[in-house]
Enzyme design. Structure first.
Site, PDB file in Angstrom:
ATOM      1  CB  CYS A   1      -0.988  -0.134   1.162  1.00  0.00           C
ATOM      2  SG  CYS A   1      -2.459   1.088   0.904  1.00  0.00           S
ATOM      3  CG  LEU A   2       2.308   5.424   2.741  1.00  0.00           C
ATOM      4  CD1 LEU A   2       1.908   6.338   1.662  1.00  0.00           C
ATOM      5  CD2 LEU A   2       1.956   6.013   4.015  1.00  0.00           C
TER       6      LEU A   2
ATOM      7  CD  GLN B   1       0.264   5.094  -2.525  1.00  0.00           C
ATOM      8  OE1 GLN B   1       0.397   5.666  -1.653  1.00  0.00           O
ATOM      9  NE2 GLN B   1      -1.041   4.186  -2.568  1.00  0.00           N
TER      10      GLN B   1
ATOM     11  CG  ASN C   1      -8.163   2.140   3.567  1.00  0.00           C
ATOM     12  OD1 ASN C   1      -8.371   2.944   2.816  1.00  0.00           O
ATOM     13  ND2 ASN C   1      -7.481   1.848   4.479  1.00  0.00           N
TER      14      ASN C   1
ATOM     15  CE1 TYR D   1      -2.888  11.627  -3.174  1.00  0.00           C
ATOM     16  CE2 TYR D   1      -3.764  10.302  -1.265  1.00  0.00           C
ATOM     17  CZ  TYR D   1      -3.273  11.731  -2.126  1.00  0.00           C
ATOM     18  OH  TYR D   1      -3.786  12.873  -1.477  1.00  0.00           O
TER      19      TYR D   1
ATOM     20  CG  HIS E   1      -4.304  -3.973   2.957  1.00  0.00           C
ATOM     21  ND1 HIS E   1      -3.296  -3.685   3.890  1.00  0.00           N
ATOM     22  CD2 HIS E   1      -4.753  -2.754   2.302  1.00  0.00           C
ATOM     23  CE1 HIS E   1      -3.449  -2.262   3.829  1.00  0.00           C
ATOM     24  NE2 HIS E   1      -4.319  -1.756   3.097  1.00  0.00           N
TER      25      HIS E   1
ATOM     26  CD  GLU F   1      -2.286  -6.577   5.690  1.00  0.00           C
ATOM     27  OE1 GLU F   1      -3.246  -5.499   5.780  1.00  0.00           O
ATOM     28  OE2 GLU F   1      -1.728  -6.574   4.342  1.00  0.00           O
TER      29      GLU F   1
END
Length: 360
Positions: free
Chosen positions: A247-248, A251, A289, A292, A332, A334
């Site tokens: 995720c982040l 990025q 979730n 961006y 995700h 997990e």
């Protein structure tokens, strides 16, 4: 008590107040999951946002504290069609109403969440105010709503000190950018010793501790705001240590290696997003979730290549870095979407770490 949701375009929804009775201005987003509202409420990636649940009934199985993804709730607000106040579940220890009160989160129920979601899909994610009193000066209120920005959220949600989860397998350094608990648990269950580092930890400190692998977690906000973190991740990229990012973290690794990110119109938030593995052609159901995405057009083909794609809209869902033991995903693994469709990615990461130790 009446409550109001005022969007920055002037749209007003009237409903009933739930949770804390206070005014809040936030970014309004929606999540399409039918279950998992507690995981949503305790996901640090929602810091700075008010969450609309599109499923019409929320709270029917209560609050099961073992399912929390962090030690507290993070959203600024909670928006539902109907809130169940008498849950039926042998694991339930509390109600959503009490949970919202405990963490000071205001909310609203009884509004047309489908109509709200349509607005967010057509116009894009927008700001809004949850309040129990209509502003006397609506023009001034709309100006304040419009000016709201999600800032400083990674520093707000990260661990404040280094924490170790013992294990007898590979040593993993988990950089906590807003990590869900199940990321560390997923590694720990596979025997890994997991050391959780605050987001502001330097690359030198992490590498000096001699990890067998590095995990970059999920987290909230605009990735481009994480200037210091990107600089340190660039140094981690230059090492030979295997890296897995979610995720982040996905990025930030892209930004650290010269690619760009952009804001999606209304983001991907839910437990039903299909993603395609470009290596095998297989499609998996994923939990997501994020607001961006990595811009594939800005990737240097000598650095990284697309490894996953979102089946719904074609956006990038993962990268494989050339000449490096680095792979990243936007979703995700997990989480339990399929119910554990992509959990094997943790197995792949553990295998890469063990191979690296054998070669050392």
């Amino acid at each position: 008590m009446k409550a109001y949701l005022i969007l920055e375009d002037g749209t007003v929804f009237t409903g009933t107040s739930i949770g804390a009775q206070k005014e809040v201005i936030s970014e309004i987003v929606f999540n399409t999951s039918m279950t998992g509202y507690l995981e949503v409420l305790t996901d640090p990636s929602y810091a700075g946002q008010a969450v609309t649940m599109t499923y019409p009934l929320i709270g029917n199985y209560g609050i099961c504290y073992e399912d929390m993804e962090s030690d507290r709730a993070w959203p600024d607000g909670f928006i539902v069609r109907e809130l169940c106040r008498e849950p039926s579940n042998f694991r339930s220890a509390n109600t959503v109403q009490n949970f919202l009160l405990r963490y000071g989160i205001p909310g609203i129920e009884g509004i047309d969440t489908r109509a709200l979601t349509q607005i967010l899909r057509e116009k894009g994610t927008c700001n809004g105010m949850i309040t129990t009193k209509l502003p006397e000066n609506m023009e001034e209120a709309l100006k304040r709503i419009h000016e709201y920005r999600v800032t400083g959220v990674v520093q707000r949600v990260t661990h404040k000190e280094k924490t170790v989860l013992p294990g007898d397998g590979p040593k993993v350094a988990l950089l906590d950018l807003g990590a869900k608990k199940n990321i560390a648990r997923s590694l720990n269950r596979r025997g890994c010793e997991v050391t959780i580092y605050p987001a502001y930890t330097t690359a030198q400190e992490i590498l000096t501790d001699g990890p067998d692998g590095i995990m970059l977690s999920n987290g909230p906000g605009d990735p481009k705001e994480c200037v210091k973190e990107i600089a340190e991740i660039r140094k981690l990229y230059s090492s030979d240590v295997p890296i897995f990012a979610i995720c982040l973290g996905h990025q930030l690794m892209a930004l650290a290696t010269g690619a760009d990110t952009y804001k999606l119109k209304y983001g991907h938030r839910g437990a039903n997003h299909p993603v395609k593995d470009l290596t095998t052609g297989r499609v998996y159901i994923s939990t997501q979730n994020h607001g961006y995405a990595v811009d594939e057009k800005t990737l240097d083909p000598a650095v990284a290549s697309p490894a996953w794609v979102n089946v719904n809209d074609g956006t990038n869902e993962g990268l494989q870095y050339r000449g490096k033991k680095i792979f990243t995903v936007q979703f995700h693994p997990e989480a339990c979407a399929g119910p554990q469709d992509t959990g094997w990615l943790f197995d792949s990461f553990v295998k890469v770490m063990k191979e690296g130790k054998a070669d050392a």
